[in-house]
Structures are given as structure tokens and as C-alpha cells.
Design an enzyme around this catalytic site. Structure first.
Site, PDB file in Angstrom:
ATOM      1  N   SER A 219     -31.380 -33.994  17.626  1.00  0.00           N
ATOM      2  CA  SER A 219     -30.134 -34.684  17.266  1.00  0.00           C
ATOM      3  C   SER A 219     -29.402 -35.060  18.537  1.00  0.00           C
ATOM      4  CB  SER A 219     -29.252 -33.763  16.413  1.00  0.00           C
ATOM      5  OG  SER A 219     -27.959 -34.320  16.249  1.00  0.00           O
ATOM      6  N   TYR A 232     -25.211 -25.645  14.910  1.00  0.00           N
ATOM      7  CA  TYR A 232     -26.182 -26.732  14.754  1.00  0.00           C
ATOM      8  C   TYR A 232     -26.604 -27.286  16.110  1.00  0.00           C
ATOM      9  CZ  TYR A 232     -27.944 -31.375  13.444  1.00  0.00           C
ATOM     10  OH  TYR A 232     -28.704 -32.505  13.305  1.00  0.00           O
TER      11      TYR A 232
END
Length: 381
Positions: A219, A232
Site C-alpha cells: 500500500s 495497517y
């Protein structure tokens, strides 16, 4: 003067023509490639204009030609030839869309899903060709990984497995890092990092045999610090570094490793409202009285608004991600890093090259989400 003028025009015209050919050939290719060509052309032109020197013009001219030709050769796709690809996290989002896309291109696709009887798995069985096999595969369950491996080996036999796409991931409920329970940190690491590592280790013998591809979906948040995403982002940063190390180690086996760092795209990774309720309760149940007093319950319960905010900003068109993954899987010379999404590539460059203070300043300016302040800070104000 005329000789210099002719040389200058030649130095500008030939790379421009090559760049035009590249962009024409890449108009249906990953945006990553097009951006790099544009950046290359811009850097070349800027350097040439700044130098105002015939010598530097001739130095930059062959260099730009060489790099542009390298991009052209890197865009060549290998034939599908019934190549088999394993994708994790196919219940929804990128994994679900990628399974359909690679099936349309003629690949044999193994789709690992969290729930083989769920709506995502049923839709894949209903809409895809017989080349698609849906496998029960919770990547935090070692036995399910072994079972999936056995089924893949049984089906591919001597053809081997060409690529593994580690896509499965979770985000949890965004909140200040101090508020996120340790269970959430561990769960993010278990799925986003340790799960991908275990799948990689299980299937690497097949990839080494085929000299295939390992593609890990990380990401932008794994390279760009973003508030409320400590769990995350940390797990995705670990996956990005793992990919970089594996890229070096596996090169001697002929296996190419790529990492995809998408920007904001609308998927179901955020989960459901019921899941948010549970995560909120987990936060409240795990806070000490002191931390709860400092932040205040109202502030904590507003954290889910951040998910709604980023959901509104996310792009519903997943095609840039799918095209980049296809390039990583199929291109003769895939890239090590891909960053699909409007802001992903600029932000990754910005955080890499700008001083920390400047990045933090602009990050706050770009961070349009305005929730309430923690209770203790409100009192101080």
C-alpha cells in the site's frame, strides 16, 4: 550557429519521437510506465535546457534513447501459454477483480478465499471459466495453506505455477496509534505480513521451478506515514521490505519479485458497520482509565468517521491496479515497484526526498479530515 541549432533540434526531436512511440504503445498499459516515460522526458529536457551545452546535449541524447528503448523492451508481454497464477484474498476487492481479469486473459487462476461458500466465491464460480479454481484459504491458517498447495500441485502437475499474488489484507478501524489494541496490531501483522510470508514460503519451490513471479500487494500507506493507520501501515511497510529482500535473494533463481503500492481505491477492505462496532468496543475495553480520560469517549467513537471520509475520496475504478499487476505478472521485464493511483507515486517520492519537517507540514495541510480533538487537549485550549 546553424550547426548548433540543427544538433539541438536533433537532440530534442529524436527522444520526443521515441517518447511518442512509447506512449502510443503504452496507452493501454500501466499508468506507472507512462508516468516514468513522462518523468524521463521532463528530466532530459530540463537538464538539456539548463546545460545550454552542445556537449551535454550529446551526452543526454544517447542516454535518453537507451532508457526509452529499455522501457519499450520492458513492456513486451510474455505469452499466456496456460500459465497458472495463485491469488489470495479473492472474496472481494482487488483479488476478486484480478481473478476475473486474468481469467479473461487466458490464465489458469487459483483463487484463495476466506469463505469458499461466501457470495464472492460463488460469484467467481458462476461468472468465470473452468480455468478458475476457488480454494478455501485463510492465510492465517497453516493447514489451509498446505491443503491449497496440494490442490495446486495436483492440478498444474508438470506445467508448474507461474505467479503468486499475495493480495489478502485487512485494515481494521483507523484510530490514533495509542488507542489501537495490541490484538489489532497483531491481527494486521498476521494477515498483511505473516500470512503473505507463509504463502510465499509454501509456494516458492513451484515459482523457482518455473522461474516465475512473486507479486505482493502492499500500500502507499506502507511508505507514506498516514495518521490513524499505525497498525495497517506498519504491516504493509514490513511487506514492502520483505519484497525488496526477496527480490534480491530470488534473482539468482530467475524469480522476479514486484511490490504494488496502490493509492486510495474503493474496496471492501474496511469491513462492515458491524465489524466497526466490534472494533470500537475492543478499543474501549482495552484502554486504561487514564488514556480513556485523556482522549474521551466521544473522540474515540468519532474515529469511524475517518473510514467514511477516506471512502468518499477513494477511486472506484480499479483498472490502474489490475493493469499494473498484469504487467508484474506478464511483462518480460517487470518493475520492482508499482504505485497505481493518482497521488501514490508523487507522495512516495515526496516522503522519500523531502526533509521530514516539510513533509509533516504539507501532510497536515493535505489532511482534510477534521475530527474533534482529544478531550484533554480541548481543555488545554
Amino acid at each position: 550557429m546553424s550547426t548548433f541549432s540543427e544538433t539541438a533540434w536533433l537532440c530534442l526531436a529524436v527522444p520526443a519521437a521515441l517518447g511518442g512511440i512509447v506512449l502510443y504503445k503504452l496507452k493501454k498499459s500501466p499508468g506507472q510506465v507512462g508516468r516514468k516515460v513522462v518523468c524521463l522526458a521532463g528530466l532530459w529536457a530540463g537538464a538539456y535546457l539548463l546545460s545550454l551545452s552542445l556537449f551535454w546535449g550529446w551526452v543526454l541524447f544517447p542516454l535518453s534513447c537507451f532508457l526509452m528503448c529499455a522501457y519499450l523492451s520492458g513492456h513486451e508481454f510474455l505469452p499466456v501459454d496456460q500459465k497458472a497464477v495463485l491469488i489470495t484474498g479473492g472474496d472481494s476487492g482487488f483479488g476478486h477483480a484480478l481473478s476475473k481479469y486474468l481469467d479473461e486473459l487466458g490464465f489458469t487462476v487459483f483463487v484463495g478465499v476466506l469463505n469458499e461458500k461466501g457470495p464472492g466465491a460463488e460469484e467467481l464460480r458462476r461468472t468465470c471459466s473452468k480455468r478458475v479454481s476457488v480454494l478455501q484459504m485463510d492465510i492465517t491458517n497453516p493447514q489451509q495453506i498446505k491443503d491449497a498447495h496440494s490442490k495446486v500441485v495436483e492440478k498444474v502437475q508438470n506445467r508448474g505455477l507461474w505467479a503468486v499474488v499475495n493480495n489478502a489484507g485487512i485494515i481494521g478501524l483507523p484510530a490514533d496509534g495509542e488507542l489501537i489494541p495490541m490484538t489489532n496490531y497483531k491481527q494486521c501483522m498476521a494477515v498483511n505480513f505473516f500470512g503473505a510470508v507463509e504463502v510465499t514460503k509454501a509456494f516458492l519451490p513451484l515459482l523457482r521451478k518455473s522461474k516465475g513471479r512473486l507479486v505482493n500487494i502492499s500500500s502507499m500507506a506502507g511508505g507514506v506515514p498516514m495518521e490513524k493507520l499505525a497498525a495497517y501501515s506498519s504491516s504493509k511497510a514490513a511487506l514492502t521490505m520483505f519484497s525488496a529482500v526477496m527480490r534480491q535473494e530470488l534473482s539468482k533463481w530467475g524469480v522476479k519479485v514486484s511490490v504494488i503500492q496502490p493509492g486510495g481505491f474503493k474496496t471492501s477492505i474496511a469491513g462492515t458497520s458491524e465489524m466497526w462496532d466490534k472494533l470500537e468496543q475492543d478499543i474501549l475495553d482495552n484502554l486504561t482509565p487514564e488514556v480513556l480520560e485523556d482522549y474521551g469517549q466521544d473522540y474515540i467513537l468519532e474515529q469511524r468517521d475517518y473510514l467514511k471520509f477516506i471512502s468518499r475520496c477513494n477511486n472506484i475504478d480499479m483498472s490502474p491496479v489490475l493493469l499494473d499487476i498484469r504487467h508484474a505478472v506478464s511483462a518480460k521485464s517487470p518493475f520492482a515497484f508499482y504505485s497505481p493511483g493518482a497521488m501514490a507515486y508523487p507522495m512516495l517520492c515526496f516522503v522519500s526526498f523531502s526533509p521530514t519537517g516539510i513533509f509533516d507540514y504539507f501532510s497536515k495541510k493535505l489532511h482534510h479530515f477534521r475530527g474533534s480533538m482529544p478531550k484533554a487537549l480541548t481543555k488545554q485550549a
